[in-house]
Design a protein around this motif. Structure first.
Motif, mmCIF file in Angstrom:
data_model
loop_
_atom_site.group_PDB
_atom_site.id
_atom_site.type_symbol
_atom_site.label_atom_id
_atom_site.label_comp_id
_atom_site.label_asym_id
_atom_site.label_seq_id
_atom_site.Cartn_x
_atom_site.Cartn_y
_atom_site.Cartn_z
ATOM 1 N N VAL A 97 -10.565 43.395 15.537
ATOM 2 C CA VAL A 97 -9.821 44.138 15.556
ATOM 3 C C VAL A 97 -9.346 45.164 14.108
ATOM 4 N N VAL A 98 -9.741 45.575 13.286
ATOM 5 C CA VAL A 98 -9.144 46.614 12.097
ATOM 6 C C VAL A 98 -8.568 47.728 12.711
ATOM 7 N N CYS A 99 -7.487 47.881 13.035
ATOM 8 C CA CYS A 99 -7.462 49.119 13.789
ATOM 9 C C CYS A 99 -6.321 49.928 12.113
ATOM 10 N N TYR A 100 -6.970 50.833 11.790
ATOM 11 C CA TYR A 100 -6.613 51.757 10.741
ATOM 12 C C TYR A 100 -6.433 53.184 11.273
ATOM 13 N N GLU A 101 -4.397 53.102 11.322
ATOM 14 C CA GLU A 101 -3.642 53.907 12.455
ATOM 15 C C GLU A 101 -3.796 54.402 13.269
ATOM 16 N N CYS A 102 -4.906 53.512 14.268
ATOM 17 C CA CYS A 102 -5.316 54.194 15.338
ATOM 18 C C CYS A 102 -4.514 54.111 16.358
ATOM 19 N N GLY A 108 -4.757 48.739 25.924
ATOM 20 C CA GLY A 108 -4.932 48.560 27.650
ATOM 21 C C GLY A 108 -3.753 47.460 26.939
ATOM 22 N N GLY A 109 -2.943 47.122 26.026
ATOM 23 C CA GLY A 109 -2.435 45.776 25.874
ATOM 24 C C GLY A 109 -3.352 44.590 25.813
ATOM 25 N N GLU A 110 -4.342 44.671 25.407
ATOM 26 C CA GLU A 110 -5.038 43.356 25.245
ATOM 27 C C GLU A 110 -5.183 42.785 24.121
ATOM 28 N N LEU A 111 -5.124 43.443 22.600
ATOM 29 C CA LEU A 111 -5.377 42.914 21.672
ATOM 30 C C LEU A 111 -4.686 42.329 21.047
ATOM 31 N N HIS A 112 -4.121 41.383 20.911
ATOM 32 C CA HIS A 112 -3.518 40.342 20.775
ATOM 33 C C HIS A 112 -3.543 40.213 18.702
ATOM 34 N N VAL A 113 -1.772 41.422 18.259
ATOM 35 C CA VAL A 113 -1.728 41.335 17.105
ATOM 36 C C VAL A 113 -1.203 40.557 16.030
ATOM 37 N N LEU A 114 -2.088 40.392 15.583
ATOM 38 C CA LEU A 114 -2.006 39.402 14.127
ATOM 39 C C LEU A 114 -1.229 39.631 13.499
ATOM 40 N N GLY A 124 -6.247 42.616 14.964
ATOM 41 C CA GLY A 124 -5.449 41.448 16.014
ATOM 42 C C GLY A 124 -7.396 41.319 16.921
ATOM 43 N N ARG A 125 -6.591 40.017 17.608
ATOM 44 C CA ARG A 125 -7.812 39.569 18.278
ATOM 45 C C ARG A 125 -7.924 40.195 19.767
#
Lengths: 128, 467
Positions: A97-102, A108-114, A124-125
């Motif tokens: 996931v590339v979260c751009y100002e999102c 729900g806390g599942e995204l492992h932010v790298l 993140g993944r």
């Protein structure tokens, strides 16, 4: 006809000097930038976060897919991200996931932010 | 990295010259090494068009695109040219006799000026950023998709803007990526520099033996230093490539109308095919060129028309597989949303469209006065006694301008009067083809005015023209 040719030659020579001058300036300006600046120039004009895209390209393997999730203020970066992250493909169900100002809470806390920046961009993944 | 990429590009473009030279020898014959050198620019552009068309056909047929395919395609095309040359019993180039007119003082001076100009363009382009919107939004991504996935990847071609735009330029850019060893979007600008240089050399090589240096070179330089050419000719998109291919096609057909050398029509047909596979408007402009040639050859229609129709049809047949490919995949956007006849529901549009087109053609801030000069050259050629060339040129410019009006009229999503930023200005792009075309046609017209006839040939063929 002679008048026509003389005029063409005169204008051509004046603009030749101008062109060589302008091209010299352009060459000097281009030489100052680094490779990333040159490659990301189109995105810079859109206000894209260069660091974020470079980070995404470093983290997401070439054969993987990703989804771009953008906030309401960053709606026009999709095309540039697609260009820059090639050969990575976009997919709606991608783990990357590339979260751009999102809003990160949507995962729900599942995204492992790298990687994350102060400007609100995260890479993140998701598990699975 | 850049040095390696530049070396790769140099080798690849040298290979294009070899391929084009073999094809040119096959269809025309090359008598001496001086002639080989003089026509090396034309040979390069023939190679570009032939490889571009071949790569496009291979992509449509699903042949995996890579270094091996590129190499095999080059060998097959070069061998095809050599076989053709043997079949027509072309003599090998012999001797190095330097052509007298090529060494005139004016020519040497202008060659030096053009050389300085091209060096400056090269320096500016070598490290240029990829900032042009159309470049990064779809032209370069399409090239990257071909490079990475070895073909017309359906997902990318569907997702990217303008999916029906033909893939000749992306295919050539993908080939450049392979030659560079990576998808180096910065050094890619140098490939566009090779196209520009090849075009200049092609026009100069074609016209040098027939047009006096003081007529040819100032006009050529005037077009080269037009602000839009200076600023945008190296942007990695298809506009200027289209302009080069169309200009060479139109110039060769003009020469054919006077000389009737079969090779001129063969090469023109190849350039028309390349133009049709470069951008959508290539089809419109190719049709304008062929119709103009048909009208200009009215007096010899029994002999000329079958050949012209065959040349146009051959170009269309080469462009057809791409149309079948995108239509079979339901990709849309090729035609006006209101259809061909929908424009009659918008009768308030033709007048502002015409004003916009005239304004764009006469925009000295973009083109200096290339198009007004073409109009003057047509009038002078008529007044001087020439008939075929000025009639043909007037029709090419007139029909093309009418075609541009049709585009603005029928694509109703375009707001009129049309006044977009130059970077994304559709009309400026369209008009570019007529400006670049002027680099070849205007010297020819002025030479006809000077001579008081259409040209030195005025009909008869030379031995080198072949069957």
């Amino acid at each position: 006809m002679v008048v026509c040719l003389v005029l063409a030659a005169a204008v051509g020579l004046v603009y030749f000097a101008k062109a060589v001058d302008a091209l010299g300036d352009a060459a000097a300006a281009n030489a100052v930038a680094n490779y990333d600046d040159r490659e990301l120039a189109g995105g810079t004009a859109l206000g894209v976060d260069q660091e974020a895209l470079v980070a995404a390209r470093g983290l997401i393997p070439e054969g993987e897919t990703y989804r771009l999730v953008v906030g309401p203020q960053a709606t026009n970066i999709g095309q540039f991200t697609r260009y820059f992250l090639m050969p990575r493909r976009t997919a709606e169900d991608a783990r990357w996931v590339v979260c751009y100002e999102c809003d990160l809470s949507r995962f729900g806390g599942e995204l492992h932010v790298l990687w994350q920046s102060d400007a609100g961009v995260a890479v993140g993944r998701l598990p699975g | 990295m850049t040095g390696h990429a530049l070396a790769g590009l140099a080798v690849a473009n040298a290979a294009v010259v070899v391929v084009g030279s073999c094809l040119l020898w096959g269809v025309r014959g090359l008598c001496s090494w001086a002639e080989v050198a003089r026509l090396s620019g034309l040979a390069y552009m023939v190679g570009v068009a032939a490889l571009g068309v071949a790569f496009t056909l291979e992509l449509v047929l699903g042949v995996p695109f890579g270094l091996a395919t590129m190499g095999i395609t080059c060998v097959v095309l070069a061998a095809g040219g050599l076989v053709l040359g043997r079949a027509f019993r072309r003599p090998r180039p012999r001797g190095f006799g330097v052509e007298r007119r090529g060494l005139a003082l004016v020519a040497v001076s202008y060659v030096a000026l053009v050389g300085v100009y091209l060096e400056a363009v090269f320096r500016a382009g070598r490290l240029a950023p990829l900032s042009n919107f159309d470049g990064w939004a779809f032209w370069v991504p399409k090239a990257k998709a071909i490079y990475f996935f070895g073909g017309l990847d359906e997902q990318f071609f569907r997702e990217l803007a303008n999916p029906t735009y033909p893939p000749l330029v992306p295919a050539l850019e993908a080939a450049a990526f392979h030659a560079m060893g990576s998808p180096d979007v910065v050094t890619l600008h140098v490939q566009l520099w090779f196209f520009l240089t090849g075009f200049v050399a092609a026009v100069a090589g074609l016209l040098a033996p027939r047009v006096r240096a003081p007529v040819l070179w100032p006009i050529l330089l005037l077009v080269l230093v037009a602000p839009r050419v200076v600023n945008r000719s190296l942007e990695p998109q298809a506009d200027f490539v289209l302009d080069y291919l169309l200009a060479l096609a139109a110039l060769l057909i003009a020469l054919w109308l006077v000389d009737r050398g079969a090779w001129q029509l063969c090469c023109a047909s190849l350039f028309l095919a390349g133009a049709m596979l470069t951008k959508r408007e290539g089809q419109l402009l190719a049709a304008c060129i062929v119709v103009a040639a048909l009208a200009a050859s009215w007096r010899t229609r029994r002999l000329a028309w079958p050949r012209l129709v065959l040349a146009g049809a051959a170009a269309f047949v080469l462009a057809l597989p791409w149309r079948i490919w995108f239509q079979s995949r339901d990709l849309t956007g090729e035609l006006p949303s209101s259809g061909f006849l929908g424009l009659f529901d918008h009768l308030d549009r033709p007048w502002p469209a015409l004003r916009s087109v005239v304004g764009a053609l006469l925009d000295t801030g973009l083109w200096l006065f290339a198009v007004p000069l073409a109009v003057v050259a047509i009038v002078l050629a008529f007044a001087g006694g020439a008939r075929i060339l000025p009639a043909y040129a007037a029709l090419v410019y007139g029909l093309s301008a009418a075609g541009f009006v049709w585009v603005l009229w029928s694509f109703t999503e375009l707001e009129l009067p049309y006044d977009q930023d130059e970077g994304v200005n559709l009309l400026a792009r369209l008009c570019g083809s007529l400006v670049v075309l002027s680099a070849g046609l205007v010297p020819l017209l002025l030479d006809a005015a000077w001579r008081g006839s259409d040209g030195p040939g005025d009909g008869p063929r030379t031995e080198a023209d072949g069957p």
